[in-house]
Scaffold this active site. Sequence first.
Site, PDB file in Angstrom:
ATOM      1  N   GLY A  26     -19.591 -43.106-112.866  1.00  0.00           N
ATOM      2  CA  GLY A  26     -18.602 -43.210-111.831  1.00  0.00           C
ATOM      3  C   GLY A  26     -18.018 -43.621-111.485  1.00  0.00           C
ATOM      4  O   GLY A  26     -17.098 -43.839-110.567  1.00  0.00           O
ATOM      5  N   CYS A  27     -16.839 -44.218-112.570  1.00  0.00           N
ATOM      6  CA  CYS A  27     -15.634 -44.983-112.516  1.00  0.00           C
ATOM      7  C   CYS A  27     -14.454 -43.718-112.373  1.00  0.00           C
ATOM      8  O   CYS A  27     -14.771 -42.892-114.002  1.00  0.00           O
ATOM      9  CB  CYS A  27     -15.463 -45.885-113.378  1.00  0.00           C
ATOM     10  SG  CYS A  27     -16.603 -47.203-112.927  1.00  0.00           S
ATOM     11  N   VAL A  28     -13.774 -43.502-111.638  1.00  0.00           N
ATOM     12  CA  VAL A  28     -12.594 -42.459-111.203  1.00  0.00           C
ATOM     13  C   VAL A  28     -11.461 -43.253-111.891  1.00  0.00           C
ATOM     14  O   VAL A  28     -10.923 -44.323-112.089  1.00  0.00           O
ATOM     15  CB  VAL A  28     -12.427 -41.819-110.194  1.00  0.00           C
ATOM     16  CG1 VAL A  28     -11.755 -41.197-110.451  1.00  0.00           C
ATOM     17  CG2 VAL A  28     -13.479 -41.217-109.706  1.00  0.00           C
TER      18      VAL A  28
END
Lengths: 101, 110, 131
Positions: B108-110
């Site tokens: 979920g982290c870009v």
Amino acid sequence: MLLHTVNKSPFERNSFAQCMGHAKKGSSVLLIEDGVFAALKGAANESVVSNAIGDIGVYVLGPDLNARGMTDEDVIDGVKIVDYTGFVELAAEHDVVQSWL
Amino acid sequence: MPIEVNGKSIETDEEGYLADLNQWEPEVATVMAAIDDAELTETHWEVINFLREYYEEYQIAPAVRVLTKAIGKKLGKDKGNSKYLYELFPYGPAKQACKYAGLPKPTGCV
Amino acid sequence: MSEEDYEEDGEMNGKKFLYVNRRGPYGTVYALESLEVVLIGAAFEQDVSLAFMDDGVYQLKKGQNTDGMGMKNFSPTYRALEMYDVEKLFVSKESMDERGLTTEDLIVDVEVIDNAAMADLMEDAEVVLSF
């Protein structure tokens, strides 16, 4: 003789049912991937497998069984568990392989 | 891009995360920190070790919200807040600490 | 999602999301994809429910061991869902019965519901994501 393989769940597709309908006496059926669900005790299609054993050799691929949280204790009596080497040997022992995809 | 750890070359991806989680050793974290011009203290290691245990148990790198909450439970309220964790890991506690711990980038982290 | 977007004490004022899982793990990528979407989606503070039916109930089977197969065993991650505030897990009674499974066989606490209750759950959702 013929080796049949089934890689789809019997709950989801008719591949397993079709396979069992076409497997003649003396042939072998190998359950792999989601096909291993057909080998489990207590599931709805248990009788299809247990009735066929004796006429047909029913095998299940151990690594695929274990990945899904099942062990040899969970499979229907008479079903044989093979590893990848056993898979290759089965394929080599039979003249033709029919994959029920 | 590979990094040099104890004379061995260890493969990382383009963002610096380990290509193979099994290649992690404490020295990996020290080398990665040095690349970021950071030095690891006891308090950094607390978080890094926590993350390794978390991954071992759940097979996932936690999102920052989850990490913050879980650190608070394990190490006390004074450490379970974003301010404390951002001071330790200015590039983002989840991203940077997970990288040093040899974990994949948090989902979920870009 | 960037870490800076995170706010403490976020309120649960989002929509009702229902993830419907109908495939076994490993045979296809659906189970893992669903789990990843759930984890990513959890950051948005929605009201999330997970439903497991048909072969989807096998996703929660205890004792998964993928060592011999060389794929990652992602079943422990279902136990992390609680920390992501994903606490409503439902399994289909009919699907469990058909497979000879009980809640004892599952790695997480779930609520077992019948088809009628499952239908109500779907009706009640504002967004349904199917895998």
